[in-house]
Write a protein that holds these residues in place. Structure first.
Motif, PDB file in Angstrom:
ATOM      1  N   VAL A   1       0.842  -1.204   0.000  1.00  0.00           N
ATOM      2  CA  VAL A   1       0.000   0.000   0.000  1.00  0.00           C
ATOM      3  C   VAL A   1       0.873   1.249   0.000  1.00  0.00           C
ATOM      4  O   VAL A   1       0.604   2.215  -0.733  1.00  0.00           O
ATOM      5  N   ILE A   2       1.939   1.242   0.801  1.00  0.00           N
ATOM      6  CA  ILE A   2       2.863   2.387   0.828  1.00  0.00           C
ATOM      7  C   ILE A   2       3.507   2.567  -0.539  1.00  0.00           C
ATOM      8  O   ILE A   2       3.650   3.690  -1.043  1.00  0.00           O
ATOM      9  N   GLU A   3       3.900   1.452  -1.154  1.00  0.00           N
ATOM     10  CA  GLU A   3       4.478   1.493  -2.494  1.00  0.00           C
ATOM     11  C   GLU A   3       3.488   2.104  -3.485  1.00  0.00           C
ATOM     12  O   GLU A   3       3.851   2.957  -4.309  1.00  0.00           O
ATOM     13  N   ALA A   4       2.226   1.691  -3.380  1.00  0.00           N
ATOM     14  CA  ALA A   4       1.190   2.209  -4.284  1.00  0.00           C
ATOM     15  C   ALA A   4       0.987   3.706  -4.088  1.00  0.00           C
ATOM     16  O   ALA A   4       0.832   4.454  -5.062  1.00  0.00           O
ATOM     17  N   LEU A   5       1.001   4.145  -2.833  1.00  0.00           N
ATOM     18  CA  LEU A   5       0.807   5.567  -2.546  1.00  0.00           C
ATOM     19  C   LEU A   5       1.918   6.412  -3.150  1.00  0.00           C
ATOM     20  O   LEU A   5       1.676   7.519  -3.652  1.00  0.00           O
ATOM     21  N   MET A   6       3.144   5.891  -3.128  1.00  0.00           N
ATOM     22  CA  MET A   6       4.262   6.635  -3.704  1.00  0.00           C
ATOM     23  C   MET A   6       4.162   6.672  -5.226  1.00  0.00           C
ATOM     24  O   MET A   6       4.355   7.720  -5.854  1.00  0.00           O
ATOM     25  N   ILE A   7       3.858   5.527  -5.838  1.00  0.00           N
ATOM     26  CA  ILE A   7       3.776   5.465  -7.301  1.00  0.00           C
ATOM     27  C   ILE A   7       2.621   6.306  -7.832  1.00  0.00           C
ATOM     28  O   ILE A   7       2.740   6.992  -8.851  1.00  0.00           O
ATOM     29  N   LEU A   8       1.490   6.271  -7.119  1.00  0.00           N
ATOM     30  CA  LEU A   8       0.314   6.999  -7.570  1.00  0.00           C
ATOM     31  C   LEU A   8       0.331   8.463  -7.126  1.00  0.00           C
ATOM     32  O   LEU A   8      -0.043   9.358  -7.886  1.00  0.00           O
ATOM     33  N   GLY A   9       0.766   8.688  -5.896  1.00  0.00           N
ATOM     34  CA  GLY A   9       0.668  10.025  -5.323  1.00  0.00           C
ATOM     35  C   GLY A   9       1.652  11.036  -5.862  1.00  0.00           C
ATOM     36  O   GLY A   9       1.287  12.182  -6.123  1.00  0.00           O
ATOM     37  N   ILE A  10       2.907  10.622  -6.043  1.00  0.00           N
ATOM     38  CA  ILE A  10       3.947  11.583  -6.453  1.00  0.00           C
ATOM     39  C   ILE A  10       3.622  12.258  -7.782  1.00  0.00           C
ATOM     40  O   ILE A  10       3.603  13.493  -7.862  1.00  0.00           O
ATOM     41  N   PRO A  11       3.346  11.521  -8.859  1.00  0.00           N
ATOM     42  CA  PRO A  11       3.052  12.210 -10.127  1.00  0.00           C
ATOM     43  C   PRO A  11       1.749  12.996 -10.111  1.00  0.00           C
ATOM     44  O   PRO A  11       1.654  14.058 -10.727  1.00  0.00           O
ATOM     45  N   VAL A  12       0.745  12.484  -9.397  1.00  0.00           N
ATOM     46  CA  VAL A  12      -0.557  13.169  -9.374  1.00  0.00           C
ATOM     47  C   VAL A  12      -0.469  14.481  -8.609  1.00  0.00           C
ATOM     48  O   VAL A  12      -0.902  15.534  -9.085  1.00  0.00           O
ATOM     49  N   ILE A  13       0.118  14.438  -7.416  1.00  0.00           N
ATOM     50  CA  ILE A  13       0.237  15.659  -6.608  1.00  0.00           C
ATOM     51  C   ILE A  13       1.170  16.661  -7.279  1.00  0.00           C
ATOM     52  O   ILE A  13       0.902  17.865  -7.317  1.00  0.00           O
ATOM     53  N   SER A  14       2.272  16.160  -7.828  1.00  0.00           N
ATOM     54  CA  SER A  14       3.239  17.043  -8.482  1.00  0.00           C
ATOM     55  C   SER A  14       2.651  17.724  -9.710  1.00  0.00           C
ATOM     56  O   SER A  14       3.060  18.831 -10.073  1.00  0.00           O
ATOM     57  N   SER A  15       1.676  17.079 -10.353  1.00  0.00           N
ATOM     58  CA  SER A  15       1.077  17.649 -11.562  1.00  0.00           C
ATOM     59  C   SER A  15       0.340  18.948 -11.275  1.00  0.00           C
ATOM     60  O   SER A  15       0.116  19.761 -12.182  1.00  0.00           O
ATOM     61  N   LEU A  16      -0.043  19.166 -10.013  1.00  0.00           N
ATOM     62  CA  LEU A  16      -0.766  20.382  -9.648  1.00  0.00           C
ATOM     63  C   LEU A  16       0.099  21.625  -9.831  1.00  0.00           C
ATOM     64  O   LEU A  16      -0.418  22.752  -9.889  1.00  0.00           O
ATOM     65  N   ALA A  17       1.421  21.428  -9.883  1.00  0.00           N
ATOM     66  CA  ALA A  17       2.338  22.546 -10.136  1.00  0.00           C
ATOM     67  C   ALA A  17       3.257  22.200 -11.303  1.00  0.00           C
ATOM     68  O   ALA A  17       4.389  22.662 -11.368  1.00  0.00           O
ATOM     69  N   GLY A  18       2.753  21.375 -12.210  1.00  0.00           N
ATOM     70  CA  GLY A  18       3.559  20.898 -13.323  1.00  0.00           C
ATOM     71  C   GLY A  18       3.601  21.846 -14.503  1.00  0.00           C
ATOM     72  O   GLY A  18       3.219  23.019 -14.418  1.00  0.00           O
ATOM     73  N   LYS A  19       4.044  21.320 -15.640  1.00  0.00           N
ATOM     74  CA  LYS A  19       4.306  22.140 -16.828  1.00  0.00           C
ATOM     75  C   LYS A  19       3.087  22.917 -17.299  1.00  0.00           C
ATOM     76  O   LYS A  19       3.211  24.071 -17.749  1.00  0.00           O
ATOM     77  N   ALA A  20       1.915  22.324 -17.219  1.00  0.00           N
ATOM     78  CA  ALA A  20       0.708  22.978 -17.729  1.00  0.00           C
ATOM     79  C   ALA A  20       0.360  24.248 -16.968  1.00  0.00           C
ATOM     80  O   ALA A  20      -0.420  25.071 -17.454  1.00  0.00           O
ATOM     81  N   THR A  21       0.922  24.408 -15.770  1.00  0.00           N
ATOM     82  CA  THR A  21       0.633  25.605 -14.970  1.00  0.00           C
ATOM     83  C   THR A  21       1.634  26.730 -15.224  1.00  0.00           C
ATOM     84  O   THR A  21       1.445  27.844 -14.745  1.00  0.00           O
TER      85      THR A  21
END
Length: 287
Positions: free
Chosen positions: A163-183
């Motif tokens: 579950v921790i592994e899943a949270l890192m794989i799923l969470g990092i790109p999704v949360i980071s996208s909120l301040a990603g290139k499109a912004t």
């Protein structure tokens, strides 16, 4: 009232959508393969944590590249794409891992195996049969897939690890996208991303964030006056970053506080805190 901060236009060029999808999906699959390869050949749980973090950030960086090439200025699309790629990475790496386990030879005793080989047909069969994949995960959980101090990790504790592994794989790109290139600021005039330029001029450390923002909002640009020549800026100051594009009369300004600290090992640690981000200015402003 004119918006004083940069707002993405929401534009998604047709060619950009195709490019971003192809680059994002191909990169995600490649990163997932690399992830399992590293985990397979480096079965050290402590190093695997960093490998997992690397996959999460790798997906984010690949998405940023894909959105940049595609000139995507739509934050909703960027967020959805990050969610899809994160899920694809999580699912495909598990499908690959399970397919390798089916090809593994040797004993699983102690949570280890001898060797395996990649079978494309086997991988694709598992990838397209989610129930088989989940059932295989349950079976693997019962016997364990790695050891800590010669003790096989299985059952409830292994589920927690996954579950921790899943949270890192799923969470990092999704949360980071909120301040990603499109912004990031984009010049609609030049149809190009604005260049980021860090100014050498330093401001005095900003103590009153709300007051500073209010001055800029009211058009009082005295707030951007350089720090006095005799000011001590060795440990703290404010930094200006300008986003601009040649010929475009509009720029965007980010101001952040910078603090230098020394950690226990005597290394310089720099902390940066944004005070205002992507504030709209004109070319007439002397920054």
């Amino acid at each position: 009232m004119e918006n004083l901060h940069y707002q993405p236009s929401g534009i998604m060029p047709g060619k950009g959508i195709v490019l971003s999808l192809v680059i994002a999906f191909v990169s995600t699959v490649i990163l997932s393969i690399a992830y399992i390869a590293l985990q397979w050949f480096i079965p050290i749980i402590y190093l695997n944590v960093f490998i997992t973090l690397g996959l999460g950030f790798g997906i984010f960086m690949a998405l940023n590249f894909a959105l940049g090439i595609g000139k995507i200025r739509n934050t909703r699309y960027a967020f959805i794409l990050s969610v899809v790629c994160a899920l694809l990475a999580f699912y495909s790496q598990w499908a690959l891992f399970v397919s390798l386990m089916y090809e593994a030879s040797g004993s699983m005793g102690g949570g280890t195996w001898v060797k395996s080989s990649f079978n494309l047909d086997g991988f694709w069969y598992i990838f397209t049969h989610p129930k088989l994949l989940f059932d295989s995960m349950v079976s693997l959980n019962e016997v364990g897939t790695f050891t800590i101090k010669k003790s096989t990790v299985s059952g409830g504790f292994l589920w927690v690890v996954w579950v921790i592994e899943a949270l890192m794989i799923l969470g990092i790109p999704v949360i980071s996208s909120l301040a990603g290139k499109a912004t990031k600021p984009f010049s609609e005039l030049n149809n190009a991303w604005m260049e980021e330029k860090e100014l050498e001029t330093k401001l005095s450390f900003i103590e009153d964030k709300d007051g500073f923002i209010q001055k800029l909002t009211n058009g009082n640009f005295e707030a951007l006056k350089p720090a006095p020549a005799d000011a001590d800026l060795s440990s703290s100051y404010a930094q200006m970053v300008v986003f601009e594009s040649p010929g475009d009369g509009v720029k965007y300004l980010t101001v952040r506080n910078v603090v230098h600290n020394v950690d226990k090992k005597g290394n310089d640690k720099v902390d940066k805190t944004d005070i205002v981000e992507y504030f709209r200015i004109t070319s007439a402003l002397p920054v």
